[in-house]
Scaffold this active site. Sequence first.
Site, mmCIF file in Angstrom:
data_model
loop_
_atom_site.group_PDB
_atom_site.id
_atom_site.type_symbol
_atom_site.label_atom_id
_atom_site.label_comp_id
_atom_site.label_asym_id
_atom_site.label_seq_id
_atom_site.Cartn_x
_atom_site.Cartn_y
_atom_site.Cartn_z
ATOM 1 N N SER A 169 14.678 77.760 24.021
ATOM 2 C CA SER A 169 15.181 78.150 22.700
ATOM 3 C C SER A 169 14.219 77.624 21.649
ATOM 4 O O SER A 169 13.734 76.507 21.755
ATOM 5 C CB SER A 169 16.591 77.614 22.384
ATOM 6 O OG SER A 169 17.551 78.311 23.142
ATOM 7 N N SER B 191 16.203 82.247 26.249
ATOM 8 C CA SER B 191 15.697 81.438 25.143
ATOM 9 C C SER B 191 16.296 81.957 23.838
ATOM 10 O O SER B 191 16.090 83.107 23.466
ATOM 11 C CB SER B 191 14.172 81.535 25.087
ATOM 12 O OG SER B 191 13.664 80.682 24.090
ATOM 13 N N ASP C 70 15.911 82.428 20.513
ATOM 14 C CA ASP C 70 14.868 82.373 19.491
ATOM 15 C C ASP C 70 15.455 82.845 18.175
ATOM 16 O O ASP C 70 15.628 84.036 17.939
ATOM 17 C CB ASP C 70 13.673 83.217 19.923
ATOM 18 C CG ASP C 70 13.075 82.687 21.224
ATOM 19 O OD1 ASP C 70 13.249 81.485 21.508
ATOM 20 O OD2 ASP C 70 12.458 83.469 21.948
#
Lengths: 364, 364, 364, 364
Positions: free
Chosen positions: C243, C281, C283
Amino acid sequence: VGGVFIRARELGLYLGALPTGKFNAITDVPGVTVGHVSLIQGHGKLIPGQGPVRTGVTAILPHSGNLYTQKCPAAVFPYNGFGKSIGMMYVEELGICENPILITNTLSIAAALEGGIDWVLKHNPGVGISERTPNIMVFECDDGYLNDIRGRHLKQRDVWQAIATATGGHVPEGNVGAGVGMSTFAYKAGAGTSSRIVKNSLGTWTLGVFMVCNFGEREDLTIKGVPFGRMFPEKEAPLIGNSNITIIATDAPLTCPELKQLAKRPELGLSRVGGISRWGSGDIDMAFSNYPWTHPNAKSQITDSAKFLNPLIEAVVDASEEACLNALFQAETMVGVDNHVREKIPVKQIIAHLRNANRLSPFV
Amino acid sequence: VGGVFIRARELGLYLGALPTGKFNAITDVPGVTVGHVSLIQGHGKLIPGQGPVRTGVTAILPHSGNLYTQKCPAAVFPYNGFGKSIGMMYVEELGICENPILITNTLSIAAALEGGIDWVLKHNPGVGISERTPNIMVFECDDGYLNDIRGRHLKQRDVWQAIATATGGHVPEGNVGAGVGMSTFAYKAGAGTSSRIVKNSLGTWTLGVFMVCNFGEREDLTIKGVPFGRMFPEKEAPLIGNSNITIIATDAPLTCPELKQLAKRPELGLSRVGGISRWGSGDIDMAFSNYPWTHPNAKSQITDSAKFLNPLIEAVVDASEEACLNALFQAETMVGVDNHVREKIPVKQIIAHLRNANRLSPFV
Amino acid sequence: VGGVFIRARELGLYLGALPTGKFNAITDVPGVTVGHVSLIQGHGKLIPGQGPVRTGVTAILPHSGNLYTQKCPAAVFPYNGFGKSIGMMYVEELGICENPILITNTLSIAAALEGGIDWVLKHNPGVGISERTPNIMVFECDDGYLNDIRGRHLKQRDVWQAIATATGGHVPEGNVGAGVGMSTFAYKAGAGTSSRIVKNSLGTWTLGVFMVCNFGEREDLTIKGVPFGRMFPEKEAPLIGNSNITIIATDAPLTCPELKQLAKRPELGLSRVGGISRWGSGDIDMAFSNYPWTHPNAKSQITDSAKFLNPLIEAVVDASEEACLNALFQAETMVGVDNHVREKIPVKQIIAHLRNANRLSPFV
Amino acid sequence: VGGVFIRARELGLYLGALPTGKFNAITDVPGVTVGHVSLIQGHGKLIPGQGPVRTGVTAILPHSGNLYTQKCPAAVFPYNGFGKSIGMMYVEELGICENPILITNTLSIAAALEGGIDWVLKHNPGVGISERTPNIMVFECDDGYLNDIRGRHLKQRDVWQAIATATGGHVPEGNVGAGVGMSTFAYKAGAGTSSRIVKNSLGTWTLGVFMVCNFGEREDLTIKGVPFGRMFPEKEAPLIGNSNITIIATDAPLTCPELKQLAKRPELGLSRVGGISRWGSGDIDMAFSNYPWTHPNAKSQITDSAKFLNPLIEAVVDASEEACLNALFQAETMVGVDNHVREKIPVKQIIAHLRNANRLSPFV
């Protein structure tokens, strides 16, 4: 009761507590104009490409200046995105309305789009050469139950005419413009409009709603809480096509997130007449402000939005309910393709029932 | 009339045409359980940090297995995003619910979140070491009119207890769990639930709604079309805080876009009791299916969604309206901080009025 | 080369053509401050709840006034929504940032949230009583490869300290604050920042980026087009958790849709170092403006957005790339739980390679 | 070097580590076909309505069956929503692609839409009578620098021809179809395609990308990290119009949220050639799967998405970068309206530079 110019309010149906504008129409918002072109031709058996024709186009202009160069803040909300309306993405991204807003039937969106592009090109000779290309908004509903929709009878000249003849003041409702072939709760419906005058923390403003009403099954119809749809069951079953379009105009100074708040609320008004936004109905909403952009008190507005926005939200819900009822009450029985019939809503029985139930004064 | 266990339907209020499940509750969906912990303590003057306490937490478990490893398809819809609910983004992106769903007051979301994380860690020793971290959904409403919300009296152990004691069958409503301190239309409200049995093109399914009701101003209240709010105006003005949470459960096999359709509809039910989703109210909706994922007929479903989804949409709207009325009718008058009072909705008068108006049979 | 204070630019890596601010940091935007609290304790075997501890928290304050009463226009964009960040919905709906922005590890979000709520309550005694409840933004990344993330070692006092000690000027990077335990491309990474000075049609503005870098697999790493990741393959495979969080600050007068444009662009900078935003992840990007709201020329801006926004977009992409490289170059090798090692990126070899390839001047 | 059939890979440019399909084209996905119609006529001075004409249309068919009745799961992502593409809302709501995908210039979208509607009506006689109306997707880019875009020279018959002549196998690139008049980084560009073969936890799959490349300013151009754009500055400034369209096809069994993950990634590939998605460029992405819907292992997929989706994500990024370079390398210098020139990208110098810099083997 039963004639052409009976609107919900004249029948004694008061929706909400806010006052309406002079015409109880979207055109009460200063500068907003509406133009209808109605195409009604032929009778009897459906011959795709020939008719019968029961359709039209409606144009809404946010102000009387050059819309492309004097853009309005705007927001869209696809409450039920099962639809083929055009131009939403750009408005979502930029928060701008920059052209006439067009509404027509689902398969005539290309003609409306071409007409809209054509109109902008004509009035903006630099577009595509020295200026960017325009975003045209075309909204649609399916009128295929009454109209030879496959025939795509709408032409560019009709779109031009709708734009060119757009005016303020009284707005025709029912079987006109994009509303010609539309139905709601399996009754004839079509175009409807309503407005409210709102006082909030920044001043006094007008908010108007224009709707092309085309949704719902008979059993859904409810007025003032009375389930009329179940009292008057539909005889013939087959319903294909719907979608409901709501355009909200205001002269209140609103940012894009605020306009989106308004664009989210019309279905709450439609719910009050029984709408459940069934699958397959593109229930699409748009809101714009033609206030000359930034209000001097814009900064104070941010900490005061409850007082500022709630009256406008209330106006959207009430005016949406009333616009839908106007569309129903103003429409006349129509016979369309293959002699399909959409009856006029039984105004007399409904009003009688509501009067007996003591539901026709403002406070009941 | 006036006691604890009177629900809308027992009062003669029939919402919609679909039958309910056995308990007329979200727990009618097989596998779904609900747990409430109610915190009620102290009286009189508000001393932030000490009380009086009028709050709680509610946990909803989609099924009885390991929720983290047996994830459910899910969708969220922030109809009115003015809220501080937690965990929406992940569900929007992945379409998965993987943990107990928690509801509490706005300033106790951190405690609920910590409790939820704690619970998942306890039951999944690999999380954060060999497995990914969990997404906890915490929904919230503002109960600050009655509750010392700044005191944040909810503790992790309360969250654990709500999860651990979640059961099927009868679901307490009104002043319980997250509903303890909540109000609607400036009447005491709180937790409410309802369910519907739906037959569609793929089979027979159950759909249940659980709601923490906490929205609206008095003037908005409408039941069966009767504007009771204007009949019974509020004496004291100050309303701070609202937000309304709706959780939809079903055992119908639904994809994420289909669940999102359901998550979009509860406000249509709330509109029927007068809700306009005022600015400042985080009206947030979530839907999940605990059907074991892919139905063998999933492919046919895509061309048949009207028959498949419309009964479920109808169920959401009707059950949302009924859950809200249950929350109102099941709640009892409560005195909270600084002796603020939220009165019980005047059930007798309302029912009498509706009976006189002949609105208490299923078809009126 | 190899020490603590080497940043990408000092190594000869020039990203883009725009000049940086004085500190090449988000704090170059006047009024913006950053506070880090780093928690590093214990060694060796992971004993969940005890350690080793390799984590922290970072606070970013948009301006030095009361953030709750002087709200900033803001936008969020979950490019990859696989994350558990808190507070996005409210910003999406209202376009407002009203509190310190907090970043920490995935399982400490409840502590950060509680600390943030606590801080706002302390400084705004009316909140929850006479004023609405606050929206706290807590962003998170997973540092579980090095940190006893299950132990949730972050406490509210740490959050308070991060807020209270936030300052302008030089911003520590690498293994500090929320960046303590983070990794990128399986190298040690963490906090990174960069800024740009932008001239556009309305004036001269500063834009700064702060990033907690924690994404990617080794094979992805690319600098100036050179696939270093494939040159230096990772020895040990297991990667859990990532992340990436990007906060964009500017003093340019921007509306919400314009800020959203900026919030959409950081991943374009990360792509230049090889990022592909892998599944799993989160983002997440956020942008705010601390300009005192409405610029007198706001109306002209709407027809001139290319000249107005493009330099700011360029600044976001370039500063995001540079912030990521700063995070990598400023971080030091760290040994964490179970003696997991995240090595420092091999600065010398990379720079030598780039120099040989003639890639270290601004124009190559 | 310099001829028509030189693609990036033949020049030694390897993008990513995954193998390509047989044709390195979107048509490597079994069943997918592509049809181009190119309109090139006239020279010299722009006479709007007459020419010169430099435009075209491209049709992509997801499979060879009846697309309207055998719908594909699909997702759209307007990374940069400054565009006028049609049909996104319906796909966002329902997650379905049900017709040929069309791409053309911005002002010819109405003709493409009409042609698409016409084609569906022809092949589905019940549409608009007994079946619902179709959703046509029309994507657009602005080719007004070379083309008499105001002239709207594209006709419905061109759209039909593009659909009717769509084939598998080799896909022409550069100045063909919708790519005829398009430019990238102020070099001539146009159509480009690429594919990857991907092995994941469920099997071996093909993913293909088709792009109409039309974005960026000269200074942005970067290949393998080398800022060629700044080496070869543009002589003439005026750039109006851009927008970039990316269509992703795969035979991997993907749900709507998974397809959306893919639709979000093409700009990461474009970033590697220097794209920053400037304001005014509608960078729109779409992904569909023509796998026969529900994979028997779909349930396992949900807990294994990293292994399942990451190779597909990598494929999208790499194939998008390569499709863009193919569009640039395959395009030829074109002279358009008012003798505007878009030069061919200087292939020889670029390749020579990359070879000297040792950037032409797969691992550098």
